[in-house]
Design an enzyme around this catalytic site. Sequence first.
Site, PDB file in Angstrom:
ATOM      1  N   GLU A  68       5.070  -4.106  12.327  1.00 56.15           N
ATOM      2  CA  GLU A  68       4.314  -3.308  11.781  1.00 56.15           C
ATOM      3  C   GLU A  68       3.159  -3.651  11.278  1.00 56.15           C
ATOM      4  O   GLU A  68       3.179  -3.667   9.914  1.00 56.15           O
ATOM      5  CB  GLU A  68       4.932  -1.597  11.179  1.00 56.15           C
ATOM      6  CG  GLU A  68       5.913  -1.161  11.473  1.00 56.15           C
ATOM      7  CD  GLU A  68       5.493  -0.727  12.884  1.00 56.15           C
ATOM      8  OE1 GLU A  68       4.803   0.840  12.803  1.00 56.15           O
ATOM      9  OE2 GLU A  68       6.372   0.005  13.585  1.00 56.15           O
ATOM     10  N   CYS A 127      -3.202   1.452   6.557  1.00 55.56           N
ATOM     11  CA  CYS A 127      -2.800   0.883   8.328  1.00 55.56           C
ATOM     12  C   CYS A 127      -3.708   1.648   8.992  1.00 55.56           C
ATOM     13  O   CYS A 127      -4.578   0.979   9.695  1.00 55.56           O
ATOM     14  CB  CYS A 127      -1.861   0.581   8.888  1.00 55.56           C
ATOM     15  SG  CYS A 127      -0.349   1.801   8.501  1.00 55.56           S
ATOM     16  N   ASN A 158       0.888  -1.106   0.203  1.00 53.90           N
ATOM     17  CA  ASN A 158       0.059   0.383  -0.028  1.00 53.90           C
ATOM     18  C   ASN A 158       0.868   1.724  -0.016  1.00 53.90           C
ATOM     19  O   ASN A 158       0.426   2.331  -0.341  1.00 53.90           O
ATOM     20  CB  ASN A 158      -0.744  -0.018   0.935  1.00 53.90           C
ATOM     21  CG  ASN A 158      -0.854  -0.366   2.473  1.00 53.90           C
ATOM     22  OD1 ASN A 158       0.401  -0.549   2.765  1.00 53.90           O
ATOM     23  ND2 ASN A 158      -1.075   0.316   3.749  1.00 53.90           N
TER      24      ASN A 158
HETATM   25  P1  NAD Z   1       0.484  -8.927   3.511  1.00 51.39           P
HETATM   26  O1  NAD Z   1       0.900  -9.533   5.125  1.00 51.39           O
HETATM   27  O2  NAD Z   1      -0.659 -10.085   2.850  1.00 51.39           O
HETATM   28  O3  NAD Z   1       1.628  -8.569   3.032  1.00 51.39           O
HETATM   29  C1  NAD Z   1       3.669  -7.966   3.374  1.00 51.39           C
HETATM   30  C2  NAD Z   1       4.353  -8.659   2.867  1.00 51.39           C
HETATM   31  O4  NAD Z   1       4.091  -9.667   3.525  1.00 51.39           O
HETATM   32  C3  NAD Z   1       4.485  -8.577   0.983  1.00 51.39           C
HETATM   33  O5  NAD Z   1       6.124  -8.802   1.088  1.00 51.39           O
HETATM   34  C4  NAD Z   1       4.553 -10.773   1.281  1.00 51.39           C
HETATM   35  O6  NAD Z   1       4.783 -10.744   0.092  1.00 51.39           O
HETATM   36  C5  NAD Z   1       5.223 -10.559   2.195  1.00 51.39           C
HETATM   37  N1  NAD Z   1       4.852 -12.132   3.204  1.00 51.39           N
HETATM   38  C6  NAD Z   1       3.380 -12.253   2.953  1.00 51.39           C
HETATM   39  N2  NAD Z   1       3.393 -13.669   3.525  1.00 51.39           N
HETATM   40  C7  NAD Z   1       4.639 -13.808   4.289  1.00 51.39           C
HETATM   41  C8  NAD Z   1       5.495 -15.488   4.582  1.00 51.39           C
HETATM   42  N3  NAD Z   1       4.508 -16.110   4.886  1.00 51.39           N
HETATM   43  N4  NAD Z   1       6.591 -14.922   4.745  1.00 51.39           N
HETATM   44  C9  NAD Z   1       7.442 -13.499   4.452  1.00 51.39           C
HETATM   45  N5  NAD Z   1       7.093 -13.114   3.937  1.00 51.39           N
HETATM   46  C10 NAD Z   1       5.755 -12.940   3.760  1.00 51.39           C
HETATM   47  O7  NAD Z   1      -0.168  -7.377   3.794  1.00 51.39           O
HETATM   48  P2  NAD Z   1      -0.470  -6.522   2.773  1.00 51.39           P
HETATM   49  O8  NAD Z   1      -1.834  -7.116   1.629  1.00 51.39           O
HETATM   50  O9  NAD Z   1       0.292  -6.463   1.187  1.00 51.39           O
HETATM   51  O10 NAD Z   1      -0.913  -4.944   2.618  1.00 51.39           O
HETATM   52  C11 NAD Z   1      -1.631  -4.671   3.641  1.00 51.39           C
HETATM   53  C12 NAD Z   1      -1.752  -5.363   5.351  1.00 51.39           C
HETATM   54  O11 NAD Z   1      -0.286  -4.458   6.127  1.00 51.39           O
HETATM   55  C13 NAD Z   1      -2.274  -4.259   6.313  1.00 51.39           C
HETATM   56  O12 NAD Z   1      -3.202  -5.091   7.251  1.00 51.39           O
HETATM   57  C14 NAD Z   1      -2.150  -3.495   6.829  1.00 51.39           C
HETATM   58  O13 NAD Z   1      -3.393  -2.621   7.905  1.00 51.39           O
HETATM   59  C15 NAD Z   1      -0.871  -3.694   6.992  1.00 51.39           C
HETATM   60  N6  NAD Z   1       0.244  -2.813   7.326  1.00 51.39           N
HETATM   61  C16 NAD Z   1       0.531  -2.007   7.926  1.00 51.39           C
HETATM   62  C17 NAD Z   1       1.646  -0.459   8.495  1.00 51.39           C
HETATM   63  C18 NAD Z   1       2.107  -0.019   9.383  1.00 51.39           C
HETATM   64  O14 NAD Z   1       2.999   0.210   9.327  1.00 51.39           O
HETATM   65  N7  NAD Z   1       1.656  -0.889  10.925  1.00 51.39           N
HETATM   66  C19 NAD Z   1       1.377  -0.225   7.632  1.00 51.39           C
HETATM   67  C20 NAD Z   1       0.998  -0.012   6.233  1.00 51.39           C
HETATM   68  C21 NAD Z   1       0.362  -1.939   5.700  1.00 51.39           C
END
Ligand code: NAD
Length: 470
Positions: A244, A278, A149
């Site tokens: 995060e 987020c 995002n």
């Molecule tokens: P996601 O958890 O699906 O993916 C995030 C990253 O993790 C991607 O690069 C993905 O390929 C990787 N990933 C997925 N499974 C993995 C595994 N088993 N091992 C290692 N890496 C893995 O999240 P998303 O859909 O890309 O993003 C949305 C989420 O992120 C929402 O929940 C949002 O709230 C959160 N977010 C949090 C913050 C924060 O700062 N707190 C900021 C932005 C987004």
Amino acid sequence: MDMIINGEMVSGSDTFSVTNPFDESTVDRVPLAGRAEAESAIMAAHSARDSMRSLSARKISDKLYDVADELKAQMDPLAEMITLESGKPIRFSRDEVRRSVETAILCAEEARRLYGESIPMDAGIGGGGLYGFTVRLPLGVVAAITPFNYPLNLAIHKVGPALAAGNTAVLKPSLEAPLSAMRLVEIMNEHLPPGAVNVITGRASEIGDVIIDSPLVDKISFTGSVEVGRYISRRASMKKVTLELGGNDPLIVMDDTDVDLAVESAVRGSYLYSGQVCIAVKRLIVHRDVADEFADKLVKKTRSLREGDPMDPETDIGPLINEEAAIGVEKAVLDAADSGAEILCGGKRRGNFVEPTVLDHVNPSMDLVSSETFGPVSPIIRVADADEAIRIANGTCYALQAGVFTDNIRTALRFASEIEAGTVLINKQSTFRVDHMPFGGFKCSGMGKEGVKYAVRDMTRTKLIVLNTR
Ligand code: NAD
């Protein structure tokens, strides 16, 4: 676009098509790395540790200023890339690049501030004649895993501090939107020793565990969903981890506030990048005495938003990242309506687009608000008083940021103290971040803090040196 491993561009025989969420056209193709490429990126970062350590803090800082200059020079192409890969309306993509320049500058500044402290050893039994001081050392290799995002800004929030602290890094961006992060590493790579910063693209199922399990990785800095964060935290065992994770931020509106201001903030917070943030406002907890007025005004503003092509500077609402995400949001809205919530406007889906939607009389137990809904939705939960507002605000496992609207200083202080969240904002929506502030949630919203100074601190280890002066 290619990966960068050990300073070299690396393509792959297998590739993945990055699609534009607006029209499903292919924006570019990226390699699908397997175990071998992931291991070689980690090995490159491991081997480059000495080259990074041979650079003075001043030199690293200068290089990060160069990166900031280059990002600034490439503002327009980078913003367009973010919009094409993520569907983010172009004016918000420009904001993201501007913030990334700012983040790079903060990293350059912080690289010159790796201070230790002097320890009064003689304050303890047997410490007489001893002089102690601490130094802060890099950890080694930092693995950065980022979501779709804020593809550029969240990447620089990890890789920048890692380098500022003298570490090397391996970045694994989301396959949904990897391009601007890859471009960032290309730019960094022009200024840093080969292997200091690497980027690999691939399916998490293929390369996730390779990164998490590698004994050569000293820290994992992860931003993404709670589910994946939990998995990483369990699996990473003794590694340092920063998480995060998701949010379900409330915006509380009390009966003594300026309702117009609260509505303005709710609109800004709920619909930014179609709610895929987020710290988006995900629950509107509104005092029942002002709820009718609040709902009417919110519907009016929501209806005035422009949906359309994210490349159009006038567009407020673009598509969600993919159809599966849009279907999920539509379902959460319809399920809430089936259970008694009232849809005041919106509620429909067309392909990847979900209309900005206001629902009233939402119950805190509905899925729409008990878990994170990543879409342009404003669910109003009516409450009788501050006690109920606090109970509902704290009633989910999320605790990222929270906004409260009240003109009463006592009420404001009570909310500030009793709401469980990494940040409580009074008379401002939760959807707010400047890049130097400490940022990070409690409970299942995460562990550890980002914000450049705090990220840099967490990417160093402290060594104590003791001199015997007698
Ligand atoms: P996601 O958890 O699906 O993916 C995030 C990253 O993790 C991607 O690069 C993905 O390929 C990787 N990933 C997925 N499974 C993995 C595994 N088993 N091992 C290692 N890496 C893995 O999240 P998303 O859909 O890309 O993003 C949305 C989420 O992120 C929402 O929940 C949002 O709230 C959160 N977010 C949090 C913050 C924060 O700062 N707190 C900021 C932005 C987004």
